[in-house]
Write an enzyme that holds these catalytic residues in place. Structure first.
Site, PDB file in Angstrom:
ATOM      1  N   HIS A  73       1.566  -4.718   2.562  1.00 51.72           N
ATOM      2  CA  HIS A  73       1.547  -3.429   3.065  1.00 51.72           C
ATOM      3  C   HIS A  73       0.269  -2.758   2.144  1.00 51.72           C
ATOM      4  CE1 HIS A  73       5.468  -2.087   4.968  1.00 51.72           C
ATOM      5  NE2 HIS A  73       4.912  -3.094   5.375  1.00 51.72           N
ATOM      6  N   TYR A 201       7.572   8.189   2.654  1.00 52.65           N
ATOM      7  CA  TYR A 201       8.473   8.902   1.849  1.00 52.65           C
ATOM      8  C   TYR A 201       8.402  10.304   2.278  1.00 52.65           C
ATOM      9  CZ  TYR A 201       8.308   4.920  -1.496  1.00 52.65           C
ATOM     10  OH  TYR A 201       8.229   4.000  -2.149  1.00 52.65           O
ATOM     11  N   PRO A 293      14.838   5.009  -7.605  1.00 58.85           N
ATOM     12  CA  PRO A 293      14.242   4.249  -6.982  1.00 58.85           C
ATOM     13  C   PRO A 293      12.862   4.827  -6.116  1.00 58.85           C
ATOM     14  CG  PRO A 293      16.045   4.919  -6.136  1.00 58.85           C
ATOM     15  CD  PRO A 293      16.262   5.527  -7.227  1.00 58.85           C
ATOM     16  N   LYS A 297      10.177   0.894  -8.663  1.00 57.56           N
ATOM     17  CA  LYS A 297       9.756   0.034  -9.965  1.00 57.56           C
ATOM     18  C   LYS A 297      10.890  -0.840 -10.603  1.00 57.56           C
ATOM     19  CE  LYS A 297       5.364   1.486 -10.229  1.00 57.56           C
ATOM     20  NZ  LYS A 297       4.777   0.098  -9.234  1.00 57.56           N
ATOM     21  N   TYR A 384       1.504   3.076  -8.084  1.00 58.87           N
ATOM     22  CA  TYR A 384       2.400   2.302  -7.080  1.00 58.87           C
ATOM     23  C   TYR A 384       1.998   0.998  -6.879  1.00 58.87           C
ATOM     24  CZ  TYR A 384       5.433   2.276  -2.793  1.00 58.87           C
ATOM     25  OH  TYR A 384       6.186   2.060  -2.035  1.00 58.87           O
TER      26      TYR A 384
END
Ligand code: APR
Ligand code: PHB
Length: 395
Positions: A73, A201, A293, A297, A384
């Protein structure tokens, strides 16, 4: 009395990965796991891998299926006020992430362990650690009703948050830092195509939601729920209805109700224990830290701890140097606290907190700034995809 060089407590991703790296280095290990191999292999966990974690799995020789089945991704999306905003990880950092379930990684590592012939004891009960402060620590345990003891040079505490290892460090030595969030995540796994080809998200009026996936035909979705909630209170229909209300109309129209393969609630917590070393005991993974979560990580931090511990033990056995071992805890903590900060930030920006009008305004303003500022997106993207590993001798 058995003997090994490194006794590893716990056969989760941290313990298995450490066992594999040390085995490839010709360093003897024994893994002691409280649960059965079936149970360990059946746990459903997250699945977003930083490129650094993929490198560590490659080094351990367990990345071939990951490369064959993992999904790359190059971006991630944030849903807000019914709109989706894409964070272009590739353009901002030159890197992407790999979506490949932790369950699959655990299977790959368990298969590699079995193929290596290195010993593992599943259903090892009453594991206890002894003489950690000396140079000859021991581990005792019971298996099928028989008491056993292992002499070793080092103990790797990879037994997770509820394990015995962290509890074996005297309270006078251990310092813990914790933040418990006033909500949990209700997660559902189902065999239905994901609504979108990247993760979403969503921060909605009704609370957080996450559209994630395991494959082009299997989704993993989450909604923020209260800590009083019980999974049995949520039918699959109720889950999908609530998920649709939060993920945005366009994506809601692309989701079809599907029966859950797995459905569970997990509380959200930030937790760090310092130091990660007590004498000849070294903590790695969830035994030392927990992240909510939201930043994906957990597994990635376990992998960097394990890389650092492997490098420190290799340098001890190869160069008879204790420097790596002495630096292990501060080296890990530098990366741990940065991942804790990012996971706390993601959690703070994307969830509904009770009775916090000012906090809500801060969220709205922070997200508007994120969507307008390349610098803010750069910061989010570089965290990220994962901050660089600290070289040994670097800190
Ligand atoms: N004796 C032996 N084994 C134990 C004991 C004990 N007293 N206590 C716990 N264990 C085992 C557990 O059964 C589990 O299999 O230790 C293992 C710890 O594994 P994890 O909890 O998966 O922790 P870790 O390997 O550090 O992996 C961290 O898991 O929870 C996710 O988000 C987290 O992705 C991260 C990853
Ligand atoms: C998951 O796929 O389960 C997942 C992905 C990203 C997260 C958390 C969980 O941040």
């Amino acid at each position: 009395m058995k003997r090994t060089q490194v006794a590893i407590v716990g056969a989760g991703p941290a313990g298995l990965l450490l066992g594999q790296l040390l085995h490839k280095e010709g360093i003897d290990t024994l893994i002691l796991e409280r649960r059965s191999a079936e149970y360990v292999g059946s746990r459903i966990r997250a699945g977003v891998l930083e490129p650094g974690t993929v490198d560590v799995l490659e080094r351990a020789g367990v990345a071939s299926r990951l490369h064959a089945e993992g999904l790359i991704h190059d971006g991630v999306e944030i849903g807000f006020r019914g709109q989706r905003h894409r964070i272009d990880l590739k353009a901002l950092t030159g890197k992407g992430v790999t979506v490949y379930g932790q369950t699959e990684i655990t299977h790959d590592l368990m298969n590699a362990r079995a193929a290596s012939g290195a010993p593992s004891v599943y259903e090892a009960e009453d594991v206890a650690l002894h003489e950690l402060a000396g140079t000859s620590p021991r581990v005792s345990y019971r298996h099928q009703g028989v008491a056993h003891e292992v002499a070793c040079d080092f103990i790797a505490g990879c037994d997770g948050f509820h394990g015995v290892s962290r509890r074996s460090i005297p309270a006078s030595v251990l310092k813990v830092f914790e933040r418990v969030y006033p909500f949990g995540w209700l997660g559902l796994l189902a065999d239905v195509p994901p609504p979108w080809h990247e993760l979403i998200y969503a921060n909605s009026e009704r609370g957080f939601a996450l559209a994630s996936l395991r494959s082009p035909t299997r989704v993993r979705c989450y909604v923020q729920c209260s800590l009083e909630d019980r999974v049995e209170n949520w039918s699959d229909e109720q889950f999908w209805d609530e998920f649709r209300r939060r993920i945005g109309d366009e994506m809601a129209a692309r989701i079809s109700n599907a029966p859950s393969i797995e459905k569970s609630i997990a509380p959200l917590r930030s937790f760090v224990a310092e130091p990660l070393r007590f004498g000849r005991l070294f903590l790695a993974g969830d035994a030392a830290h927990i992240v909510p979560p939201t930043g994906a990580k957990g597994l990635n931090l376990a992998a960097s701890d394990v890389l650092y511990l492997y490098e420190s033990l290799r340098s001890f056995y190869r160069e008879k140097s204790e420097r790596g071992l002495d630096e292990y805890s501060p080296r890990c903590l530098k990366r741990i606290w940065r991942a804790e900060r990012f996971s706390w930030w993601m959690t703070s920006q994307l969830h509904r907190f009770p009775d916090d009008a000012f906090g809500r305004r801060m969220q709205e303003t922070e997200l508007e700034y994120l969507f307008e500022s390349r610098a803010a997106q750069q910061s989010m993207a570089e965290n990220y995809v994962g901050l660089p590993f600290e070289p040994m001798g670097g800190s």
